[in-house]
Design an enzyme around this catalytic site. Structure first.
Site, short mmCIF file in Angstrom:
data_model
loop_
_atom_site.label_atom_id
_atom_site.label_comp_id
_atom_site.label_asym_id
_atom_site.label_seq_id
_atom_site.Cartn_x
_atom_site.Cartn_y
_atom_site.Cartn_z
CD GLU A 219 -3.00 -0.83 -0.06
OE1 GLU A 219 -2.99 0.26 -0.67
OE2 GLU A 219 -3.75 -1.76 -0.39
CE1 TYR B 262 -6.90 2.68 0.14
CE2 TYR B 262 -4.50 2.90 0.21
CZ TYR B 262 -5.63 2.25 -0.23
OH TYR B 262 -5.51 1.13 -1.03
CB CYS C 201 -15.73 1.12 -12.45
SG CYS C 201 -16.81 2.56 -12.28
CB CYS D 259 -21.47 -0.18 -18.06
SG CYS D 259 -20.81 1.45 -17.61
CB CYS E 242 -20.24 -3.35 -13.94
SG CYS E 242 -20.20 -2.73 -12.25
CG ASP F 92 -8.31 2.86 -4.00
OD1 ASP F 92 -9.53 2.91 -4.31
OD2 ASP F 92 -7.56 1.95 -4.42
#
Length: 351
Positions: free
Chosen positions: A41, A124, A194, A201, A204, A142
């Site tokens: 991270e 975060y 996305c 789409c 998704c 994020d």
């Protein structure tokens, strides 16, 4: 909009089938080593996954545990980090490792609040470690997740002002079961389907309830405030060589931009261009300075930097604050990207 539990089930079903294979991830349902989560991270902040993977693997091979990393000299960590940018992250990484090794015997804290007290761990990163490594229902947010939330709920308030509303939306969906997988699924959804442009789409799991898609707004979200123009700063770098071919390098101050990194000596960076006459007062040694053709242009987060380069030769006994380094040993030192550009220009013009 379906209940959060239904949206969560659809997302996790999709993630089980489509999760990215990444070297810091554990299989679905298994806890990930917090050291791997933390290291990945920190590396991923403002850096892409493909760029991070080789660095992550190299760090893990060299320093398999947080105590190994804590025991490493900072210079070695900075050199291994070179190329990832944002070097304050590397300094905080090393400081955090030492804190964990010294105060906690190599054990990571499991809660967001405790994690947040460690050097370099912000909101975060604390949430990501708590959720992914310890199964805590933390709200992980994020850039990918912001984009998914903005589109799913058709939140049109521009960023950064709209971040609070997007966080609240993500909190509504954060489950108590499998919070780590939920967070990673959202990251993957934003990274693979996305996407900022031309979202897929049709593939998704949230296609039908997505308000942004239904309103024809998906590709325009999240809205962003207009970017401010970046200013340009100027400087002159001094390429100093001795008869044995060594080059003068020096360490930057620990605090500030590129703190603790190795540099080719230069003037301060300012808005107004430097004349050679002005620059001589900032030179590390007296020499007959010859301007080299070409210019180094580098972009930092908040400004562009233009560096002209001048070359000078000094005697065998000349000395100055810094290191005299042969060309073939430059890779042993933590030279940031902007300084590597200076080195390439100087070598091309003087050899």
């Amino acid at each position: 909009m379906p209940p959060a539990s239904v949206l969560g089930e659809r997302l996790l079903d999709w993630y089980r089938r489509n999760a990215r294979t990444l070297p810091w991830r554990a299989p679905f349902g298994e806890r990930t080593d917090p050291y791997r989560v933390w290291l990945s991270e920190v590396m991923l902040q403002q850096t892409t996954v493909p760029a991070v993977i080789p660095y992550f693997q190299a760090f893990l091979a060299r320093w398999p545990t947080v105590t190994d990393l804590a025991a490493a000299p900072l210079d070695e960590v900075l050199t291994a980090w070179a190329g990832l940018g944002y070097y304050a992250r590397a300094r905080n990484l090393h400081k955090c490792a030492q804190t964990i090794a010294t105060w906690r015997d190599g054990t990571f804290p499991a809660t967001e609040d405790e994690l947040h007290t460690l050097p370099g761990i912000g909101t975060y990163t604390a949430a990501a470690i708590a959720a992914i490594a310890f199964g805590q229902p933390a709200v992980v947010m994020d850039g990918n997740i912001e984009r998914v939330m903005a589109r799913l709920f058709a939140e049109t308030e521009p960023l950064p002002q709209g971040k609070k509303a997007l966080y609240a939306r993500a909190a509504q969906l954060t489950p108590t079961a499998h919070p780590g997988e939920h967070a990673q699924a959202l990251m993957d959804l934003g990274a693979t389907l996305c996407t900022p442009r031309k979202p897929a789409c049709g593939l998704c799991p949230w296609r039908d309830p997505c308000l942004g898609r239904r309103l024809g707004l998906a590709e325009t979200l999240p809205a962003k405030a207009p970017k401010k123009l970046k200013p340009t700063r100027c400087g002159i770098a001094f390429w100093v060589t001795r008869p044995d071919g060594t080059v003068l390098l020096r360490r930057r101050p620990e605090s500030g931009l590129l703190g603790g990194m190795i540099e080719v000596p230069s003037t301060p960076w300012r808005e107004a261009p430097w004349t050679l006459a002005e620059a001589r007062t900032e030179a590390p040694l007296p020499a007959e300075w010859v301007p080299l053709t070409g210019r180094v242009r580098h972009t930092f987060t908040h400004f562009h930097l233009d560096l002209d380069v001048v070359a000078g030769r000094v005697g065998a006994r000349a000395n100055a604050r810094g290191l005299w380094v042969p060309f073939d040993q430059f890779d042993r030192h933590a030279l940031p990207a902007v300084m590597l550009k200076v080195v390439r220009l100087a070598l091309a013009r003087t050899h």
